[in-house]
Write an enzyme that holds these catalytic residues in place. Structure first.
Site, PDB file in Angstrom:
ATOM      1  N   LYS A   1       1.060   4.314  -3.191  1.00  0.00           N
ATOM      2  CA  LYS A   1       0.479   5.540  -2.881  1.00  0.00           C
ATOM      3  C   LYS A   1       1.782   6.386  -2.896  1.00  0.00           C
ATOM      4  O   LYS A   1       1.793   7.857  -3.404  1.00  0.00           O
ATOM      5  CB  LYS A   1       0.147   5.657  -1.455  1.00  0.00           C
ATOM      6  CG  LYS A   1      -1.222   4.805  -1.131  1.00  0.00           C
ATOM      7  CD  LYS A   1      -2.306   5.523  -1.942  1.00  0.00           C
ATOM      8  CE  LYS A   1      -3.798   4.913  -1.445  1.00  0.00           C
ATOM      9  NZ  LYS A   1      -4.608   5.375  -2.443  1.00  0.00           N
TER      10      LYS A   1
ATOM     11  N   TYR B   1       0.770  -1.465  -0.120  1.00  0.00           N
ATOM     12  CA  TYR B   1       0.030  -0.055  -0.087  1.00  0.00           C
ATOM     13  C   TYR B   1       0.904   1.313   0.029  1.00  0.00           C
ATOM     14  O   TYR B   1       0.675   2.453  -0.753  1.00  0.00           O
ATOM     15  CB  TYR B   1      -0.845   0.022   1.307  1.00  0.00           C
ATOM     16  CG  TYR B   1      -1.967   0.931   1.460  1.00  0.00           C
ATOM     17  CD1 TYR B   1      -3.059   1.192   0.771  1.00  0.00           C
ATOM     18  CD2 TYR B   1      -1.655   2.370   2.197  1.00  0.00           C
ATOM     19  CE1 TYR B   1      -3.936   2.104   0.705  1.00  0.00           C
ATOM     20  CE2 TYR B   1      -2.781   3.182   2.347  1.00  0.00           C
ATOM     21  CZ  TYR B   1      -3.510   3.126   1.662  1.00  0.00           C
ATOM     22  OH  TYR B   1      -4.862   4.111   1.763  1.00  0.00           O
TER      23      TYR B   1
HETATM   24  P1  NAP Z   1     -13.318   2.016   0.903  1.00  0.00           P
HETATM   25  O1  NAP Z   1     -14.406   2.681   1.993  1.00  0.00           O
HETATM   26  O2  NAP Z   1     -12.912   0.722   1.150  1.00  0.00           O
HETATM   27  O3  NAP Z   1     -14.066   2.401  -0.430  1.00  0.00           O
HETATM   28  C1  NAP Z   1     -13.193   1.867  -1.780  1.00  0.00           C
HETATM   29  C2  NAP Z   1     -14.005   2.206  -2.979  1.00  0.00           C
HETATM   30  O4  NAP Z   1     -13.194   1.857  -3.972  1.00  0.00           O
HETATM   31  C3  NAP Z   1     -15.399   1.612  -2.899  1.00  0.00           C
HETATM   32  O5  NAP Z   1     -16.259   2.528  -3.692  1.00  0.00           O
HETATM   33  C4  NAP Z   1     -15.068   0.243  -3.849  1.00  0.00           C
HETATM   34  O6  NAP Z   1     -16.333  -0.146  -4.538  1.00  0.00           O
HETATM   35  C5  NAP Z   1     -14.103   1.009  -4.676  1.00  0.00           C
HETATM   36  N1  NAP Z   1     -13.020  -0.081  -5.522  1.00  0.00           N
HETATM   37  C6  NAP Z   1     -12.510  -1.055  -4.956  1.00  0.00           C
HETATM   38  N2  NAP Z   1     -11.806  -1.808  -5.556  1.00  0.00           N
HETATM   39  C7  NAP Z   1     -11.806  -1.252  -6.844  1.00  0.00           C
HETATM   40  C8  NAP Z   1     -11.642  -1.517  -8.314  1.00  0.00           C
HETATM   41  N3  NAP Z   1     -10.785  -2.531  -8.585  1.00  0.00           N
HETATM   42  N4  NAP Z   1     -12.229  -0.663  -9.289  1.00  0.00           N
HETATM   43  C9  NAP Z   1     -13.003   0.356  -8.878  1.00  0.00           C
HETATM   44  N5  NAP Z   1     -13.379   0.647  -7.659  1.00  0.00           N
HETATM   45  C10 NAP Z   1     -13.083  -0.028  -6.944  1.00  0.00           C
HETATM   46  O7  NAP Z   1     -12.099   3.193   1.031  1.00  0.00           O
HETATM   47  P2  NAP Z   1     -11.877   4.555   1.519  1.00  0.00           P
HETATM   48  O8  NAP Z   1     -11.322   4.276   3.050  1.00  0.00           O
HETATM   49  O9  NAP Z   1     -12.899   5.424   1.560  1.00  0.00           O
HETATM   50  O10 NAP Z   1     -10.394   5.032   0.983  1.00  0.00           O
HETATM   51  C11 NAP Z   1     -10.661   5.899  -0.354  1.00  0.00           C
HETATM   52  C12 NAP Z   1      -9.146   6.136  -0.798  1.00  0.00           C
HETATM   53  O11 NAP Z   1      -8.728   6.894   0.165  1.00  0.00           O
HETATM   54  C13 NAP Z   1      -8.540   5.028  -1.123  1.00  0.00           C
HETATM   55  O12 NAP Z   1      -7.575   5.245  -2.285  1.00  0.00           O
HETATM   56  C14 NAP Z   1      -7.441   4.965   0.218  1.00  0.00           C
HETATM   57  O13 NAP Z   1      -6.397   4.391  -0.229  1.00  0.00           O
HETATM   58  C15 NAP Z   1      -7.362   6.299   0.531  1.00  0.00           C
HETATM   59  N6  NAP Z   1      -7.017   6.583   1.972  1.00  0.00           N
HETATM   60  C16 NAP Z   1      -7.985   6.217   2.920  1.00  0.00           C
HETATM   61  C17 NAP Z   1      -7.588   6.725   4.061  1.00  0.00           C
HETATM   62  C18 NAP Z   1      -8.719   6.120   5.338  1.00  0.00           C
HETATM   63  O14 NAP Z   1      -8.450   6.524   6.373  1.00  0.00           O
HETATM   64  N7  NAP Z   1      -9.892   5.582   5.268  1.00  0.00           N
HETATM   65  C19 NAP Z   1      -6.574   7.257   4.706  1.00  0.00           C
HETATM   66  C20 NAP Z   1      -5.699   7.539   3.383  1.00  0.00           C
HETATM   67  C21 NAP Z   1      -6.028   7.229   2.353  1.00  0.00           C
HETATM   68  P3  NAP Z   1     -17.220  -1.162  -3.812  1.00  0.00           P
HETATM   69  O15 NAP Z   1     -18.090  -0.427  -3.078  1.00  0.00           O
HETATM   70  O16 NAP Z   1     -18.184  -1.626  -5.031  1.00  0.00           O
HETATM   71  O17 NAP Z   1     -16.385  -2.140  -3.160  1.00  0.00           O
END
Ligand code: NAP
Length: 247
Positions: A159, A155
């Site tokens: 990133k 990961y």
């Molecule tokens: P999440 O709740 O797990 O949601 C992930 C989203 O991506 C969902 O809409 C999922 O679709 C979609 N997805 C997964 N695999 C995919 C694929 N192969 N093709 C297209 N769509 C796909 O994630 P999140 O926590 O909101 O994170 C969103 C972004 O922010 C990510 O890039 C993550 O790395 C980054 N981020 C998050 C955090 C945090 O604290 N949460 C911190 C830093 C960075 P489905 O709903 O259909 O599964």
């Protein structure tokens, strides 16, 4: 096409940060196209929420790691059909594990969705935005790619790579008035952070100067700034939304 409402494409807009970003873009006046991997009901619920508030939105199933599917999507739904104002490369996954035990498939899966996916979407969006001579691309990176997190070699690498892609693309696309920036969230309350064990959660909380996890809306606000008229002279930057955890 200049009289069309500007469209913002958000990958992974069905839940988590992507959902907040999609809702905020709709409030900012964009027509929102959001994609999802498999959870159609979640995606349609976001569309319904946007429409109920008077906005415009559509949801599309799209695996961002599949170049053929992404090219087909842009051809069918974007090219010559909408003014593409913004692309937010948000879809991301984790498959954590220590390096000595990390399986090749877990490395490939994370790099495939988190780095190859944004590259493929950015390439398709760039074909359209460079012709339009306008557009903003925002890549959702992570603090993990800036500071490195044990157990997240795949990961963190994806990133960090996304930040490199952001900077290279910013330089390539600038002459056509297309900006490319990254937002690097720290620990944001979401499904992904809910999966952290209590010890890890408390450890990170104690190190965050603002003494709280961020909200998805904090990330959405940074994205809205970067795609707005207030940020037209900003490109190739990484905007950290992390409560001061890493600066
Ligand atoms: P999440 O709740 O797990 O949601 C992930 C989203 O991506 C969902 O809409 C999922 O679709 C979609 N997805 C997964 N695999 C995919 C694929 N192969 N093709 C297209 N769509 C796909 O994630 P999140 O926590 O909101 O994170 C969103 C972004 O922010 C990510 O890039 C993550 O790395 C980054 N981020 C998050 C955090 C945090 O604290 N949460 C911190 C830093 C960075 P489905 O709903 O259909 O599964």
């Amino acid at each position: 096409m200049s009289d069309l409402v500007s469209t913002a494409l958000v990958t992974g807009g069905s839940r988590g940060l992507g959902k907040s970003i999609a809702l905020a873009l709709a409030r900012a006046g964009f027509q929102v196209y959001l994609t999802y991997a498999s959870k159609a009901a979640d995606a349609e619920a976001v569309v319904a929420e946007i429409q109920a508030a008077g906005g415009q939105a559509k949801a599309f199933p799209l695996n961002v790691g599949n170049a053929e599917d992404v090219a087909g999507f842009f051809q069918a739904e974007i090219k010559d059909k909408v003014l593409l104002g913004a692309l937010v490369n948000n879809a991301g996954i984790t498959k954590d594990g220590l390096i000595l035990r990390m399986k090749d498939e877990d490395w490939d899966a994370v790099l495939g969705v988190n780095l190859r996916g944004p590259f493929i979407c950015l390439r398709e969006a760039a074909k359209i935005m460079t012709r339009q001579r306008q557009g903003s691309i925002v890549n959702i990176a992570s603090i993990s790619g800036q500071m490195g997190v044990p157990g997240q070699a795949n990961y963190s690498s994806s990133k960090a790579g996304l930040i490199g892609l952001t900077k290279a693309a910013a330089k390539e696309l600038a002459a056509r008035n297309v900006t490319v920036n990254a937002v690097a969230p720290g620990f944001i309350v979401s499904d992904m952070t809910d999966a952290l064990d209590d010890k890890t959660r408390d450890q990170y909380l104690s190190q965050i100067p603002l003494k709280r996890f961020g909200a998805a809306e904090d990330v959405a606000k940074a994205v809205i700034f970067l795609v707005s008229e207030n940020a037209t002279y900003i490109t190739g930057q990484v905007l950290a939304v992390n409560g001061g955890l890493y600066c």
